[in-house]
Design a protein around this motif. Structure first.
Motif, mmCIF file in Angstrom:
data_model
loop_
_atom_site.group_PDB
_atom_site.id
_atom_site.type_symbol
_atom_site.label_atom_id
_atom_site.label_comp_id
_atom_site.label_asym_id
_atom_site.label_seq_id
_atom_site.Cartn_x
_atom_site.Cartn_y
_atom_site.Cartn_z
ATOM 1 N N ARG A 115 39.548 49.884 36.949
ATOM 2 C CA ARG A 115 39.486 48.529 37.482
ATOM 3 C C ARG A 115 38.051 48.154 37.810
ATOM 4 O O ARG A 115 37.181 49.014 37.935
ATOM 5 N N MET A 116 37.814 46.870 37.952
ATOM 6 C CA MET A 116 36.523 46.351 38.392
ATOM 7 C C MET A 116 36.753 45.329 39.493
ATOM 8 O O MET A 116 37.674 44.513 39.402
ATOM 9 N N GLU A 117 35.929 45.405 40.534
ATOM 10 C CA GLU A 117 35.938 44.404 41.588
ATOM 11 C C GLU A 117 34.822 43.403 41.276
ATOM 12 O O GLU A 117 33.702 43.800 40.940
ATOM 13 N N GLY A 124 28.365 38.395 47.463
ATOM 14 C CA GLY A 124 28.245 39.849 47.446
ATOM 15 C C GLY A 124 29.534 40.588 47.738
ATOM 16 O O GLY A 124 29.568 41.821 47.704
ATOM 17 N N LYS A 125 30.614 39.851 47.997
ATOM 18 C CA LYS A 125 31.909 40.475 48.300
ATOM 19 C C LYS A 125 32.879 40.242 47.140
ATOM 20 O O LYS A 125 32.860 39.166 46.528
ATOM 21 N N PRO A 126 33.728 41.222 46.857
ATOM 22 C CA PRO A 126 34.662 41.050 45.742
ATOM 23 C C PRO A 126 35.728 39.992 46.047
ATOM 24 O O PRO A 126 36.253 39.928 47.151
ATOM 25 N N ASP A 127 35.995 39.169 45.051
ATOM 26 C CA ASP A 127 37.015 38.130 45.185
ATOM 27 C C ASP A 127 38.240 38.416 44.323
ATOM 28 O O ASP A 127 39.352 38.000 44.667
ATOM 29 N N VAL A 128 38.034 39.086 43.199
ATOM 30 C CA VAL A 128 39.146 39.408 42.308
ATOM 31 C C VAL A 128 39.006 40.841 41.824
ATOM 32 O O VAL A 128 37.907 41.412 41.815
ATOM 33 N N THR A 129 40.135 41.396 41.413
ATOM 34 C CA THR A 129 40.165 42.715 40.785
ATOM 35 C C THR A 129 40.631 42.555 39.346
ATOM 36 O O THR A 129 41.638 41.882 39.087
ATOM 37 N N LEU A 130 39.897 43.145 38.419
ATOM 38 C CA LEU A 130 40.327 43.189 37.026
ATOM 39 C C LEU A 130 40.975 44.543 36.773
ATOM 40 O O LEU A 130 40.333 45.577 36.881
ATOM 41 N N GLY A 190 42.519 36.244 32.097
ATOM 42 C CA GLY A 190 43.636 37.124 32.430
ATOM 43 C C GLY A 190 44.692 36.417 33.259
ATOM 44 O O GLY A 190 44.558 35.235 33.590
ATOM 45 N N VAL A 191 45.726 37.170 33.590
ATOM 46 C CA VAL A 191 46.897 36.621 34.270
ATOM 47 C C VAL A 191 47.118 37.367 35.577
ATOM 48 O O VAL A 191 46.934 38.585 35.643
ATOM 49 N N TYR A 192 47.516 36.615 36.610
ATOM 50 C CA TYR A 192 47.878 37.283 37.859
ATOM 51 C C TYR A 192 48.972 36.515 38.571
ATOM 52 O O TYR A 192 49.197 35.329 38.326
ATOM 53 N N ILE A 203 44.080 40.756 38.586
ATOM 54 C CA ILE A 203 44.219 40.123 37.273
ATOM 55 C C ILE A 203 44.436 41.161 36.174
ATOM 56 O O ILE A 203 43.778 42.197 36.136
ATOM 57 N N VAL A 204 45.379 40.841 35.280
ATOM 58 C CA VAL A 204 45.579 41.627 34.064
ATOM 59 C C VAL A 204 44.793 40.921 32.969
ATOM 60 O O VAL A 204 45.218 39.884 32.450
#
Length: 212
Positions: A115-117, A124-130, A190-192, A203-204
């Motif tokens: 995964r990637m954040e 500077g903060k993650p908003d989504v995960t791939l 992608g889809v979530y 997200i996928v």
């Protein structure tokens, strides 16, 4: 005398059978399909429909990340009615097809649940995960497809295996980056699934591209 004639007649009928060979016929398609495992049948279903149905749905319903965030400020239902996809029934959560680009803040690419954040707004903060996979959580990709209806499948077990097959199909089509990607820009579609505006999207992705 009559008994002898009858015996001879019966023997004459039976003799040709000695030279006959019974050849088994191929199983009908329905029997062959039934002999497949659920996993094999659902993988075949995903393969068959990916280019002709899944990708066109994604292309038609993709919304830019920033545009979706503005819509979500008015509530999930409002955004869903404008951009979302979900199975029939208001109790089902909305699914969104989103595209965007951001900075990778954290990455785990050497895992089967890779995964990637991603920071989407520059704070500077993650908003989504791939979710890169191959192990991918959730059923968003399956549930976003209008042509997929639960009652068309045997039971909940088969339906769950379809979600997994579609996630695996998405993973197989990704150009997965190698090496250190932290700090780089990643573009994605992608889809979530979203149940609440406070949910961080997992997200996928069907497309990812990391800048060199």
């Amino acid at each position: 005398m009559h008994a002898m004639k009858l015996s001879a007649a019966i023997l004459a009928l039976l003799l040709p059978l000695g030279g006959c060979k019974l050849v088994p016929t191929d199983k009908p398609d329905a029997e062959t399909a039934a002999a497949q495992t659920d996993e094999a049948r659902m993988a075949a279903y995903a393969d068959e429909n990916w280019s002709t149905k899944v990708l066109p749905v994604i292309a038609e319903h993709t919304v830019d990340y920033d545009t979706l965030q503005k819509a979500l400020s008015a509530g999930v239902e409002t955004a869903g009615n404008s951009y979302g996809l979900r199975p029939e029934g208001e109790a089902n959560p909305w699914n969104f097809v989103v595209s965007g680009a951001g900075t990778v803040t954290e990455a785990k690419l050497d895992s089967r649940a890779a995964r990637m954040e991603v920071d989407m707004n520059g704070d500077g903060k993650p908003d989504v995960t791939l979710q890169i996979g191959p192990i991918i959580r959730g059923t968003a990709l399956r549930d976003a497809m209008p042509f997929i209806v639960f009652t068309d499948f045997r039971d909940q077990i088969e339906f769950a295996k379809l979600a997994r097959a579609m996630n695996e199909k998405a993973h197989a089509g990704l150009d997965i980056p190698e090496g250190d990607v932290i700090g780089k820009t990643v573009s994605f579609t992608g889809v979530y699934t979203m149940r609440s505006v406070d949910d961080a999207p997992e997200i996928v992705p069907t497309v990812i591209e990391v800048d060199p």
